[in-house]
Design an enzyme around this catalytic site. Structure first.
Site, PDB file in Angstrom:
ATOM      1  CB  SER A 125      35.921 -19.293  18.820  1.00 20.29           C
ATOM      2  OG  SER A 125      34.852 -19.369  19.738  1.00 20.29           O
ATOM      3  CE1 TYR A 150      35.665 -24.564  18.295  1.00 22.77           C
ATOM      4  CE2 TYR A 150      34.814 -22.991  19.902  1.00 22.77           C
ATOM      5  CZ  TYR A 150      35.024 -23.368  18.595  1.00 22.77           C
ATOM      6  OH  TYR A 150      34.601 -22.550  17.574  1.00 22.77           O
TER       7      TYR A 150
END
Length: 381
Positions: free
Chosen positions: A173, A198
Site C-alpha cells: 500500500s 494498517y
C-alpha cells in the site's frame, strides 16, 4: 476564457483516454475469440493461479481478466461483514460460473485449511489481495489487522514455500510511506515511519516476503497500490461515501479541509499492472550492495513497485469531477486531518515504466464518470 480553455482541454483528454481504453478492450476480446491460450507478453501457457480476496474490489476484477486470457483461477474469500457482503456476492456473480473458476470461502488465518489448499491445488502463481483494509478502521479494531494481514500472510508464504510456487505477488500500500514528505514517493526510499497499524502490517508483509525470498529462493513482488477507485469499489472508500451522501442531499465530510492530494488510480490500470508483473517472476538484482542497500530490490528474487497514476489530484478537484458526473452539487463539511491519514500521495512509477513498459493512463474525470454510471445502475437510481 481560461475556464473554457481548461474545459476543452479536459474534454480532449477524456476522448483520448476513452479511445485508448476501448482499443485495449478490443484487443482483449480478439484474444478471447481467437482461443489463444498464451498471454500477450510471453509464450507462457495458461496457468493455475490463486487469487485471495477474489470477491473483493481488485480481486474480482483481476479474476475476470485472468479468466479472459485462459488461466485457471482458484479464488478464496472469507466474505466478512467489514462492509455489506451483498456487494461481494454481486462482484463474485460476474465470474463465479466460469468453467475455469473455483470459489472457496476460507479465512487466511486457517492454517490447516490453507496448507491443504496449497498441497491439493499446486498453484503456479499466487496473487494475495486478501487483507483487512482501511486506515481509519485500524484505529478501532487493530487485532483484525494482526490476524489477517500478518498471520494470514504468513500462511500464504508457507504455502508458496512448500509447494514451489513460481511467483507470489501481493498487495502492499502507498500507506507505507507514512511520515515521508519527499515527493514523488519512491520505492527506493526508506519507509520506516508508518502512521497507522494498517500501514505497519503492509510494511511487515514486504519484510516477511523478503525473508522467504532470501531463505527459500521464492520469487515475491510487492505492489504499493495508490488510492484505487472505479466501479465496484468498497462502500467505505471516499468515492462511494461521497456519492451516497451527495445523492441523498447530505453533507460530505472533507478531511484536512480538502487539502489532500491523492494519486487516484483506476481499477483497470491496477489490474493491468498486476498481470504484467505476475507474468515475470521477481529476479535478483546482481548489483545490490549491502553497503548501499536499495530498498526496492535485493540479491534475493524480491521486488517492490509502486502502481499509481503518477498524477496527484487535489481532493477538491476530485469532488468537483464527481459533482459534474452526478450533476449535483455537494454540501461540504470541512474537517481537520484524521489520525493515521497522510496529506498527500504521489507515486514514482519509473521502475514500472522502464521494466514493464507500462504506466497507468485513465484520467480521473473519465474514471469518475465510469464509476457514477455504475453506481446508478447498481443501486437502480
Amino acid at each position: 476564457m481560461q475556464k473554457s480553455a481548461r474545459g476543452v482541454a479536459r474534454a480532449v483528454e477524456d476522448v483520448f483516454h476513452k479511445v485508448y481504453h476501448n482499443l485495449k478492450k478490443l484487443v482483449r476480446a480478439f484474444r478471447v475469440v481467437s482461443g489463444s491460450k498464451t498471454d500477450r507478453w510471453s509464450n507462457r501457457l495458461s496457468k493455475k493461479i490463486l487469487v485471495t480476496g477474489s470477491a473483493g474490489f481488485i480481486g474480482s476484477a483481476l479474476s475476470i481478466r485472468l479468466l479472459e486470457r485462459g488461466d485457471q483461477v482458484i479464488g478464496i474469500d472469507n466474505h466478512n461483514d467489514y462492509y455489506d457482503p451483498a456487494l461481494k456476492e454481486a462482484r463474485l456473480a460476474r465470474h463465479a460460473d466460469h468453467p475455469n473458476y473455483t470459489h472457496i470461502r476460507m479465512n487466511l488465518e486457517d492454517r490447516e485449511g490453507m496448507a491443504n489448499l496449497f498441497k491439493e491445488q499446486q498453484f503456479q502463481g499466487v496473487v494475495n489481495l486478501a487483507a483487512q483494509a482501511g486506515v481509519r478502521y485500524s484505529l478501532e479494531n487493530p487485532l483484525a489487522y494482526i490476524d489477517t494481514n500478518l498471520v494470514g500472510f504468513g500462511h500464504i508464504l508457507e504455502g508458496c514455500r512448500h509447494n514451489k510456487v513460481e511467483h507470489m505477488v501481493y498487495a502492499s500500500s502507498s500507506s507505507v510511506y507514512g511520515s515521508n514528505t519527499k515527493m514523488p514517493f519512491s520505492v527506493h526510499d526508506n519507509v520506516n515511519h508508518p502512521v497507522s497499524l494498517y500501514a505497519a502490517t503492509k510494511k511487515a508483509n514486504e519484510l516477511m516476503a523478503h525473508t522467504y525470498s532470501h531463505l527459500y529462493n521464492l520469487p515475491t513482488t510487492g505492489l504499493r497500490f495508490f488510492t484505487v477507485y472505479g466501479p465496484w469499489d468498497r462502500p467505505d472508500m471516499a468515492l462511494q461515501k461521497f456519492t451516497r451522501a451527495i445523492l441523498a442531499g447530505e453533507k460530505i465530510q472533507v478531511f484536512n479541509c480538502g487539502k489532500h492530494r491523492r494519486d487516484f488510480t483506476y481499477i483497470d490500470d491496477i489490474v493491468e499492472g498486476v498481470i504484467r508483473i505476475l507474468d515475470r517472476p521477481a529476479p535478483p538484482n546482481p548489483e545490490w550492495s549491502g553497503e548501499n542497500p536499495d530498498s526496492a530490490t535485493s540479491k534475493a528474487p524480491w521486488r517492490i513497485y509502486n502502481i499509481g497514476n503518477n498524477n496527484p489530484v487535489e481532493l477538491m478537484d476530485y469532488i468537483e469531477a464527481l459533482e459534474e458526473a452526478l450533476e449535483t452539487k455537494a454540501n461540504k463539511e470541512l474537517l481537520p486531518l484524521q489520525p493515521g491519514d497522510v496529506p498527500d500521495t504521489y507515486a514514482d512509477v519509473d521502475d514500472l515504466v522502464r521494466e514493464f513498459n507500462y504506466k497507468p493512463s485513465m484520467s480521473a474525470n473519465e474514471g469518475i464518470q465510469n464509476f457514477a454510471k455504475w453506481y446508478r445502475k447498481y443501486h437502480q437510481l
